[in-house]
Write a protein that holds these residues in place. Structure first.
Motif, mmCIF file in Angstrom:
data_model
loop_
_atom_site.group_PDB
_atom_site.id
_atom_site.type_symbol
_atom_site.label_atom_id
_atom_site.label_comp_id
_atom_site.label_asym_id
_atom_site.label_seq_id
_atom_site.Cartn_x
_atom_site.Cartn_y
_atom_site.Cartn_z
ATOM 1 N N ASP A 129 6.132 -1.142 5.918
ATOM 2 C CA ASP A 129 6.364 -1.818 4.557
ATOM 3 C C ASP A 129 8.183 -2.030 4.601
ATOM 4 O O ASP A 129 8.566 -3.036 3.833
ATOM 5 C CB ASP A 129 6.096 -0.801 3.720
ATOM 6 C CG ASP A 129 6.480 0.794 3.917
ATOM 7 O OD1 ASP A 129 7.179 0.822 5.046
ATOM 8 O OD2 ASP A 129 6.203 1.596 3.250
ATOM 9 N N VAL A 156 0.723 -1.048 0.083
ATOM 10 C CA VAL A 156 0.075 -0.178 -0.041
ATOM 11 C C VAL A 156 1.074 1.234 0.072
ATOM 12 O O VAL A 156 1.611 1.549 0.956
ATOM 13 C CB VAL A 156 -0.953 0.197 1.182
ATOM 14 C CG1 VAL A 156 -1.801 1.136 1.312
ATOM 15 C CG2 VAL A 156 -1.643 -1.216 1.266
ATOM 16 N N TRP A 187 -5.631 6.081 6.691
ATOM 17 C CA TRP A 187 -5.609 5.053 7.118
ATOM 18 C C TRP A 187 -5.428 5.110 8.779
ATOM 19 O O TRP A 187 -4.844 6.049 9.293
ATOM 20 C CB TRP A 187 -4.282 4.111 6.656
ATOM 21 C CG TRP A 187 -4.485 3.787 5.307
ATOM 22 C CD1 TRP A 187 -4.770 4.685 4.259
ATOM 23 C CD2 TRP A 187 -4.431 2.435 4.834
ATOM 24 N NE1 TRP A 187 -4.886 3.619 3.085
ATOM 25 C CE2 TRP A 187 -4.611 2.609 3.325
ATOM 26 C CE3 TRP A 187 -4.252 1.403 5.676
ATOM 27 C CZ2 TRP A 187 -4.818 1.418 2.594
ATOM 28 C CZ3 TRP A 187 -4.480 0.079 4.822
ATOM 29 C CH2 TRP A 187 -4.639 0.199 3.267
ATOM 30 N N THR A 231 2.536 -1.457 4.975
ATOM 31 C CA THR A 231 2.029 -0.074 4.943
ATOM 32 C C THR A 231 3.141 0.648 5.784
ATOM 33 O O THR A 231 3.646 0.533 6.452
ATOM 34 C CB THR A 231 0.671 0.086 5.596
ATOM 35 O OG1 THR A 231 0.411 1.491 6.001
ATOM 36 C CG2 THR A 231 0.962 -0.767 7.094
#
Length: 391
Positions: free
Chosen positions: A191, A91, A170, A150
């Motif tokens: 991430d 993402v 988010w 993320t």
């Protein structure tokens, strides 16, 4: 040993043997019953019973024959790819990439979609996961786990996102919403941490139990691998190296206002482009500026030297605390800089500290976050599926 524990022993041994056989089939490809017996140290009879058991559970299947000497050909067995699937998701601020892999690790499909025109993170992830599974020919209820990479902080206690600098939509509660929407286990992971997982599996950190990965791209991040395991910290903030208070730049005192933190100001993509312009290199992005400096040969050296000095402040601060043997430079800038930048960072760190880690560029060129997400999901699902063979 007490009598109450004896009945469980055969079941435990069967489970251990089954798991060992499944791992061998994954690593070495199709095998005969006899070969499985040799590799596991089991008798022919026990190996045959094991294979029958795994066939009944739908975990292995016959995939061919192996010609031998006298007598009939031996049947070859392999792990059944469709016994389970996983989906990994990367993402970003502008796009979401999702891939579906079967339990053997083969990536069966990959999809990408833009996030620029939507403010619905659940809808974005739902579409990406469903499309990835559909293109893989997998029913959604056969997807055993979804791992999302993320940016930002993931709370180790709840698994939810607590802060994502460039993903303002988010928020806490998103994990529960995604699990309810997809009806399958969903896991968030930072991430950069996932990039380190991929690096350890098939990149520059293979076989290295302790290392750090420094991600230099639009953001600056750090992953810490100790004893082959990611270190998250008590709040999930371990590795948020962008917030290092370094000299030469203002230090924001209220991160909730989304002001750029100090080391991010010094070494992030915007800073790289600004320094490149000062050295007469005008490129569309930071990675392009670094590639241009390398292509320029001697003339590009001053830009690489300056970038190495800046990066070394963060790398040195990390290494004098953790003292890892290896530092991997990743992200768009780290990858673009290659050995030329890594060698300069290594020299600079050794010049300003007592530690001398080896600094190398990433060994991965495509979708490291996505690869790390798939590996994380596969490890968990194999534990669940292969560990459920106790009869």
């Amino acid at each position: 040993m007490s009598a109450t524990r004896l009945p469980g022993t055969p079941r435990l041994l069967r489970a251990l043997n089954d798991r060992a056989a499944l791992e061998l089939l994954l690593e070495r490809g199709p095998l005969t019953r006899a070969r499985l017996g040799e590799l596991t140290g089991l008798s022919k009879v026990t190996a045959s019973q094991l294979v029958e058991r795994l066939e009944e559970r739908g975990l292995v299947a016959r995939v061919g024959e192996q010609a031998g000497g006298r007598g009939p050909n031996a049947q070859l067995y392999a792990v059944r790819p469709g016994s389970a699937y996983v989906v990994g998701v990367d993402v970003g601020a502008e796009r979401v990439v999702a891939a579906c892999a079967d339990i053997t690790g083969a990536v069966v499909s990959q999809v990408e979609q833009s996030t620029r025109d939507t403010d619905d993170p659940v809808g974005v992830v739902h579409t990406a996961v469903v499309q990835a599974a559909s293109r893989a020919g997998a029913e959604l209820d056969h997807v055993r786990r979804v791992v999302l990479g993320t940016p930002g902080l993931v709370d180790p206690a709840t698994g939810d996102i607590t802060f994502a600098f460039n993903l303002p939509r988010w928020h806490r509660g998103l994990l529960a919403a995604l699990r309810e929407d997809l009806h399958t286990p969903v896991v968030f992971e930072n991430d950069v941490n996932l990039a380190a997982v991929a690096e350890a599996q098939s990149g520059a950190a293979q076989g290295v139990a302790d290392f750090v990965l420094v991600w230099v791209g639009a953001g600056v991040g750090l992953a810490i691998m100790l004893g082959g395991r990611l270190h998250h910290g008590s709040s999930g903030a371990a590795g948020e190296i962008g917030y290092l208070p370094v000299p030469g730049v203002p230090i924001p005192r209220d991160v909730s206002r989304r002001a750029k933190p100090a080391f991010q100001q010094l070494a992030g993509a915007d800073a790289v482009q600004a320094v490149a312009r000062e050295h007469g290199i005008d490129a569309p992005d930071a990675a392009g500026a670094v590639r241009a400096a390398i292509a320029a040969g001697t003339a590009g050296g001053p830009l690489l030297d300056e970038l190495a000095r800046r990066l070394a402040l963060g790398v040195a601060s990390t290494c004098v605390v953790l003292d890892p043997p290896l530092v991997v430079l990743a992200g768009e800038v780290g990858q673009a800089g290659g050995a030329a930048l890594a060698e300069r960072v290594q020299h600079e760190v050794a010049a300003i500290t007592l530690v001398r880690p080896r600094v190398v560029p990433t060994g991965l060129t495509e979708e490291p976050i996505l690869r790390g997400a798939l590996r994380t999901a596969l490890d968990a699902v194999r534990d669940e599926v292969f560990g459920s063979t106790i009869g």
